[in-house]
Design an enzyme around this catalytic site. Sequence first.
Site, PDB file in Angstrom:
ATOM      1  N   LYS A   1       0.672  -1.002   0.034  1.00 61.66           N
ATOM      2  CA  LYS A   1      -0.069   0.047   0.026  1.00 61.66           C
ATOM      3  C   LYS A   1       0.989   1.219  -0.050  1.00 61.66           C
ATOM      4  O   LYS A   1       1.605   1.128   0.533  1.00 61.66           O
ATOM      5  CB  LYS A   1      -0.883  -0.263   1.267  1.00 61.66           C
TER       6      LYS A   1
ATOM      7  N   SER B   1      -9.725   1.360   2.691  1.00 59.72           N
ATOM      8  CA  SER B   1      -9.034   2.229   1.937  1.00 59.72           C
ATOM      9  C   SER B   1      -7.753   1.492   1.204  1.00 59.72           C
ATOM     10  O   SER B   1      -6.967   1.911   0.220  1.00 59.72           O
ATOM     11  CB  SER B   1      -8.096   3.357   2.538  1.00 59.72           C
TER      12      SER B   1
ATOM     13  N   SER C   1      -9.933  -1.123   6.881  1.00 62.24           N
ATOM     14  CA  SER C   1      -9.459  -0.889   5.433  1.00 62.24           C
ATOM     15  C   SER C   1      -8.518  -2.048   5.223  1.00 62.24           C
ATOM     16  O   SER C   1      -8.262  -1.972   3.870  1.00 62.24           O
ATOM     17  CB  SER C   1      -8.366   0.358   5.524  1.00 62.24           C
TER      18      SER C   1
HETATM   19  N1  GLN Z   1     -13.313   3.465   5.878  1.00 60.19           N
HETATM   20  C1  GLN Z   1     -12.815   4.006   7.225  1.00 60.19           C
HETATM   21  C2  GLN Z   1     -12.228   5.545   7.137  1.00 60.19           C
HETATM   22  O1  GLN Z   1     -12.502   5.961   5.990  1.00 60.19           O
HETATM   23  C3  GLN Z   1     -11.570   3.166   7.735  1.00 60.19           C
HETATM   24  C4  GLN Z   1     -10.466   3.677   6.874  1.00 60.19           C
HETATM   25  C5  GLN Z   1      -9.153   2.783   7.534  1.00 60.19           C
HETATM   26  O2  GLN Z   1      -9.366   1.833   8.134  1.00 60.19           O
HETATM   27  N2  GLN Z   1      -8.106   3.352   7.052  1.00 60.19           N
HETATM   28  O3  GLN Z   1     -11.764   6.009   8.063  1.00 60.19           O
END
Ligand code: GLN
Length: 496
Positions: free
Chosen positions: A80, A155, A179
């Site tokens: 990532k 994400s 994410s």
């Molecule tokens: N979807 C969640 C957010 O937007 C979690 C994102 C994540 O785990 N980085 O914060």
Amino acid sequence: MSNTPIERNAAQIARDVNARTLSAAEVTEAMLAHVDAVDVAVGSYLTVLRDQARQAAARVDARIAAGERLPLAGVPLAVKDNMCVTGTRTTAGSKILEHWVAPYTATAVARLLEAGCIPVGKTNMDEFAMGSSCENSALGVTRNPYDLSRVPGGSSGGSAAAVAAYEAAIGIGSDTGGSIREPAAFCNLVGFKPTYGRVSRYGLIAFASSLDQIGPFGRTVEDCALTYDAMGGHDPMDSTSIDRPLETTAAHLRSDLSGVRIGIVKQFATSALGAEIDAVYAQAYRDLKALGATLVEVELPTADHGLATYYLIAPAECSSNLARFDGVRYGLRVDGPDVNDMYERTRAAGFGPEVKRRILIGTYALSTGYYDAYYVRAQKARTLIAQDFERAFASCDLIACPAASSPAFQFNAKSDPYSMYLMDYYTIPMSLAGLPALSIPCGWVTPPGGDRPMPMGLQLCAPLFAERPLLAAAHAYEQKTKHALKHKPTLTEVVG
Ligand code: GLN
């Protein structure tokens, strides 16, 4: 494609490379050619690390030739793009870091390279890991390999799409509120968030430091276990990394669940998710039972406050963490007549709308007069949620629930921020409590308006540090159900 090594799992590749029936160089060339063929359509990678991959392959082959055995010998890895790798662009999916080159390598990545991985590339993500679909990336579009009109989740969507499209055997992502687990569910993968502090965050661009955790994606539980074993454990470079011996997992996978008590959460009844999805989870719970588990009902009465709690704590921490991107030290600078003007112009041009929204919410929640009403109350709610889990784990060993409330949705389907935040409903409580949790393929549904089945994920969650029984149980479920193998990604469309 099946004659090339790209469809093989990490465990198989490592076995073959260690046995010298396959070289890391062969795997790497096959993988780079496949990425060239499919990534135009999938869009997993922001940067393909051709030179680094080839150099790593040569090093691995030399080490194997010298008699070493490496747990992940020749295994292609997708990273990532919020994790630093020396000399590579590390963007966090943001314009503000679009051209920033990392001066060092994240501990998790360094350990995987040491274990024999080949770094194929850096993957697309929601900007600074804020989002659940990858649509918040400022730098590219990633498509779900099972239906290119749908999102891969987020994400860490680029790493998930890469592993699903065979553009890597394993991937790593970061999970702050879901994410890793949500994109794993959307892309028919196993995605695993270890206990907070188990994998070093050194070299991970921070979003919400009390929640961020690095973890693996794989097409099998075993591949995730091997990856976790190789990258987990204490790191003095991360003050929140836990100084306690790592319980490795790959050698402890099980084939049944006898003696395991699995909690089904009363508050997470799936009937509201629609008949087809409800049936998938009902079947999943029956399968757990058929494997020998005892199902018990547990309660998480405050879990419903998870979303509100998370969407105060995470923005508060992000507003503080992202203050460093001011045009002085990192990435983009837009000059202005004075330094304040330069800060404003840089941040206005460099951050996307979701990141700005979070910074505003977080700054507000932390400001004098509101701090007690928002941030302190959110911290108290967080404690209550963690206590709910502690009580629940008095009567069960693991908890099972959905990873996401729907399969992957189409692009632009979530038009307001709140509907996107709702995607994290099932994953956030575990994040707030710091618990290890994973998503594993548990069935297929054809979404409304869709013309093909899309994968769903079962979430399994364990007490702090219980990674070993968690992965062991997931493996038993995977071996019995084999849901992941029922459909293939639409690569024929992709490669023509
Ligand atoms: N979807 C969640 C957010 O937007 C979690 C994102 C994540 O785990 N980085 O914060």
